[in-house]
Design a protein around this motif. Structure first.
Motif, short mmCIF file in Angstrom:
data_model
loop_
_atom_site.label_atom_id
_atom_site.label_comp_id
_atom_site.label_asym_id
_atom_site.label_seq_id
_atom_site.Cartn_x
_atom_site.Cartn_y
_atom_site.Cartn_z
N LYS A 86 50.39 44.23 70.49
CA LYS A 86 51.61 44.48 70.66
C LYS A 86 52.33 43.49 69.37
CE LYS A 86 52.45 45.58 75.53
NZ LYS A 86 52.97 45.32 76.68
N HIS A 87 51.64 42.30 69.48
CA HIS A 87 52.13 41.42 68.47
C HIS A 87 51.51 41.73 66.89
CE1 HIS A 87 52.65 37.54 65.90
NE2 HIS A 87 51.34 37.49 65.78
N TYR A 119 53.18 44.72 61.95
CA TYR A 119 52.73 45.88 61.17
C TYR A 119 54.32 46.55 60.92
CZ TYR A 119 50.88 50.35 59.50
OH TYR A 119 50.78 51.40 58.72
N LEU A 120 54.89 46.98 61.70
CA LEU A 120 56.26 47.41 61.69
C LEU A 120 57.19 46.66 61.03
CD1 LEU A 120 55.97 49.02 65.08
CD2 LEU A 120 55.62 50.21 63.07
N ALA A 121 57.00 45.32 60.98
CA ALA A 121 58.12 44.76 60.23
C ALA A 121 57.67 44.15 58.90
CB ALA A 121 58.17 43.37 61.12
N TRP A 164 50.34 30.57 61.63
CA TRP A 164 50.99 31.58 60.87
C TRP A 164 50.43 32.84 61.44
CZ3 TRP A 164 47.68 35.00 58.65
CH2 TRP A 164 46.41 34.90 58.38
N ILE A 165 49.11 32.91 62.25
CA ILE A 165 48.69 34.23 62.68
C ILE A 165 49.61 34.62 63.94
CG2 ILE A 165 46.71 34.94 64.18
CD1 ILE A 165 44.91 32.94 62.49
N THR A 166 50.39 33.62 64.69
CA THR A 166 51.22 33.98 65.61
C THR A 166 52.74 34.03 65.19
OG1 THR A 166 51.47 31.72 66.23
CG2 THR A 166 50.04 33.05 67.58
N ASP A 167 53.02 33.82 63.93
CA ASP A 167 54.32 34.19 63.33
C ASP A 167 54.49 35.70 62.83
OD1 ASP A 167 56.50 34.22 61.48
OD2 ASP A 167 56.12 32.02 61.10
N LYS A 168 55.39 36.35 63.41
CA LYS A 168 55.54 37.87 62.98
C LYS A 168 55.71 38.20 61.53
CE LYS A 168 59.11 40.04 64.08
NZ LYS A 168 60.07 40.93 64.76
#
Length: 379
Positions: free
Chosen positions: A322-323, A328-330, A354-358
């Motif tokens: 989901k993340h 991807y959609l952002a 940064w990996i968890t920063d959308k």
């Protein structure tokens, strides 16, 4: 070029990456990080100096191939069709690696941190293979009798007051420093014998040591530095699990620096690839294309492994997907160059936030064309 990420050499055994994707995590992670940094692809590194490899070659009846060709063909079979690494492969027995390793040994002998000395070691009475302590059968021939044998060996001398690993050896943000690894990696004998009986490997005959090769745990470090030297990198960052680093770190102490190049370990965890089928319904709910799914598996999950150094649980896969899809959609229409540059600085410093920063992840995805049909992802 300052940093080059390379995989900890993969042991050449009977598997394929399609059948055992977990063995490709380090390879894929190195490719992803190099891609984000904008540096050329690194060769895939392989560990071929193994007793299992010796036995496999002996049992290959009727083969006219030399050992190097035999290993190369086995390695080629690991990759799916048209997925051979663009930068080629490098093994721990290649001439380029051997030349560097012998150069490093000579320098270390002169410095007195390595020594050639007469040692008494346990060997198989039947075949002469070096054996460990205890009464277990010889792993080379199955013989059950051993004897002590004196001979010349390459030995690493103790380093009083200096740990096997310190902070500068681990490529990680200070919050992720693995204190436990520092203690367990140092739990070894003060003097280590670095010569081993193998049919294949970096021969130590130039130093008067016949019939033995450099211990592969040291040799894989030389392989990493050889890849860095080929690419003119200053720091070679080897992607490796904590368990593997614990196994090889002590033997690599004197093979982590040479002529302005140094080696660091980037620790990563295991990924639950066997449980990916469980989130396929979620993939369909997002209407993710096969290219988007492949990028999740081969591009994003290796980054998760870098952040989750102790491993990722199957129950976390849905939230991770989901993340990934939110990022991807952002993806923005235009790349925020400052955001990508900040990620590059973070990677160079061993950071993983940064990996968890959308938004940071979304910008990196755009820069790497992640999930676009027809584009390749790290394999």
């Amino acid at each position: 070029m300052r940093h080059l990420f390379v995989n900890g050499p993969v042991q050449n055994g009977p598997f394929t990456f399609d059948g055992h994707p977990g063995k490709a995590v380090g390879v894929r992670l190195a490719a992803v990080l190099n891609g984000i940094l904008g540096v050329p692809p690194a060769p895939h590194l392989w560990n071929t100096v193994t007793l299992a490899g010796d036995l496999r070659y002996r049992q290959a009846e009727g083969t006219s191939r030399c050992r190097s060709q035999f290993e190369a063909e086995l390695i080629a079979d690991k990759y799916a069709e048209n997925q051979s690494p663009s930068a080629g492969i490098m093994t721990d027995a290649d001439g380029e690696v051997a030349d560097l390793a012998l150069e490093m040994i000579e320098c270390n002998l002169r410095a007195g941190v390595l020594r050639i000395s007469r040692e008494t070691v346990a060997t198989c009475r039947h075949c002469g293979h070096m054996v460990g302590s205890g009464s277990q059968p010889c792993k080379a021939c199955g013989g059950t009798e051993s004897r002590d044998r004196a001979g010349l060996h390459l030995v690493a001398e103790p380093r009083p007051g200096r740990p096997v690993l310190d902070r500068s050896d681990i490529h990680a943000h200070h919050r992720q420093w693995p204190k436990h690894l520092q203690h367990t990696a140092g739990d070894v004998a003060p003097r280590l014998i670095l010569s081993r009986t193998r049919d294949h490997g970096i021969q130590l005959a130039p130093f008067g040591l016949t019939g033995v090769v450099l211990d592969p745990r040291a040799g894989i470090h030389a392989t990493v530095l050889a890849a860095a030297r080929r690419h003119r990198a200053e720091v070679a960052v080897m992607t490796i699990t904590q368990n593997a680093a614990n196994h090889v770190a002590a033997h690599g102490v004197h093979f982590r620096r040479h002529n302005g190049i140094r080696l660091q370990y980037a620790l990563h965890g295991h990924l639950p690839y066997d449980h990916l089928a469980g989130i396929q319904p979620l993939c369909r709910a997002y209407r993710a294309t096969s290219a988007v799914w492949d990028a999740f598996v081969q591009w994003f999950l290796p980054l998760v492994a870098l952040r989750a150094k102790t491993g990722t649980k199957p129950g976390q896969l849905a939230a991770l997907f989901k993340h990934y899809m939110r990022a991807y959609l952002a993806q923005p229409a235009e790349i925020a160059a400052t955001a990508v540059e900040e990620v590059r600085r973070s990677i160079s410093a061993g950071g993983t936030d940064w990996i968890t920063d959308k938004h940071a992840l979304a910008n990196v995805m755009v820069s790497q064309a992640v999930g676009r049909a027809g584009d390749s992802v790290a394999r």
